[in-house]
Design a protein around this motif. Structure first.
Motif, PDB file in Angstrom:
ATOM      1  N   SER A  25      54.718  16.500  39.111  1.00 18.17           N
ATOM      2  CA  SER A  25      53.950  15.912  38.025  1.00 18.17           C
ATOM      3  C   SER A  25      52.574  15.515  38.545  1.00 18.17           C
ATOM      4  N   CYS A  66      49.304  14.593  26.449  1.00 16.16           N
ATOM      5  CA  CYS A  66      49.722  14.802  27.837  1.00 16.16           C
ATOM      6  C   CYS A  66      51.112  14.188  27.999  1.00 16.16           C
ATOM      7  N   ASP A  67      51.728  14.424  29.130  1.00 19.73           N
ATOM      8  CA  ASP A  67      53.050  13.875  29.404  1.00 19.73           C
ATOM      9  C   ASP A  67      52.938  12.816  30.488  1.00 19.73           C
ATOM     10  N   SER A  74      55.594  11.006  26.096  1.00 18.63           N
ATOM     11  CA  SER A  74      54.274  11.613  25.920  1.00 18.63           C
ATOM     12  C   SER A  74      53.193  10.537  25.852  1.00 18.63           C
ATOM     13  N   CYS A 107      46.075  10.186  31.523  1.00 21.51           N
ATOM     14  CA  CYS A 107      47.172  10.058  30.567  1.00 21.51           C
ATOM     15  C   CYS A 107      47.562   8.591  30.375  1.00 21.51           C
TER      16      CYS A 107
END
Length: 183
Positions: A32, A99-100, A106, A180
Motif C-alpha cells: 500500500s 483513494c483507498d 476508502s 488520502c
C-alpha cells in the motif's frame, strides 16, 4: 471442540492459516502506497493547509511569470507555445480524487494542479523547490527535472521541469495534494 482437544493435524492447519493471514497482512501493508495516520485531519480540515502550500508555490513562481490565471475547468485549453510569449502560471480548479486508506476503507484527496511557463523555467523550478524545502518540507527528493516533498501535516507537492521542445516553451508542471484522507 476446543483447540486443546483437537487433533495434531487440526492444530497444524490452524497454525498454517494464522501464519498465512499474518503474512498476507504484512504484504498488504508494504504494498500500500497510501500514507495515512489515525490522527490525520479530514480532507475539509486539510483544505486550509493545502491553500497555504499552494500560495507558497505561487509566491515562488511569481518573479518568473507575468500573471497568474485560475482556470474554470480541467479541460481548459492553455497556450504554451513559443509564439504566444506568455509567461503565465495557470492553476486548474481544485478537485477531489477517490483513494483507498486501507483495502476496506476508502477516502479522498484534494488536488490542485498547475502549469507555469516562466521566463527562466530551470531557475524558477530550482528556486521553488528550494523555497518549499526551507518552508514546508519535512522530507523531499529532487533530481534535475523532478522535485517532490511532503510536509509534516501530510501534504505533498510534486513538480516537474519540462524543457522547451519545438513549438512549446519550457514549463514547470506540478500538483499539490492532501494525500488520502478520511471522507
Amino acid at each position: 471442540m476446543s483447540v486443546a482437544g483437537a487433533s495434531p493435524r487440526t492444530k497444524r492447519l490452524i497454525g498454517v492459516v494464522a501464519a498465512a493471514w499474518g503474512v498476507l497482512l504484512v504484504v498488504v501493508m508494504f504494498l500500500s502506497d497510501n500514507d495515512t495516520v489515525r490522527e490525520q485531519v479530514s480532507i475539509d480540515e486539510a483544505e486550509q493547509d493545502g491553500a497555504e502550500l499552494r500560495e507558497a508555490v505561487e509566491d515562488s513562481l511569481l518573479p518568473y511569470v507575468a500573471e497568474v490565471q485560475r482556470l474554470d475547468g480541467m479541460d481548459t485549453e492553455i497556450d504554451g507555445s513559443v509564439d504566444s510569449g506568455n509567461h503565465v502560471l495557470y492553476w486548474y480548479p481544485a478537485h477531489r480524487e477517490s483513494c483507498d486508506i486501507t483495502p476496506v476503507r476508502s477516502g479522498e484527496e484534494l488536488v490542485w494542479e498547475f502549469v507555469a511557463y516562466p521566463e527562466d523555467a530551470e531557475q524558477a523550478f530550482t528556486d521553488t523547490g528550494d523555497a518549499l524545502e526551507d518552508g514546508f518540507a519535512a522530507e523531499s527528493e529532487a533530481t534535475d527535472t523532478y522535485w517532490g516533498g511532503r510536509t509534516d501535516r501530510y501534504l505533498r507537492v510534486r513538480m516537474n521541469l519540462h524543457e522547451s521542445s519545438g513549438e512549446d516553451m519550457a514549463s514547470v508542471t506540478g500538483r499539490v495534494n492532501t494525500e488520502c484522507r478520511p471522507e
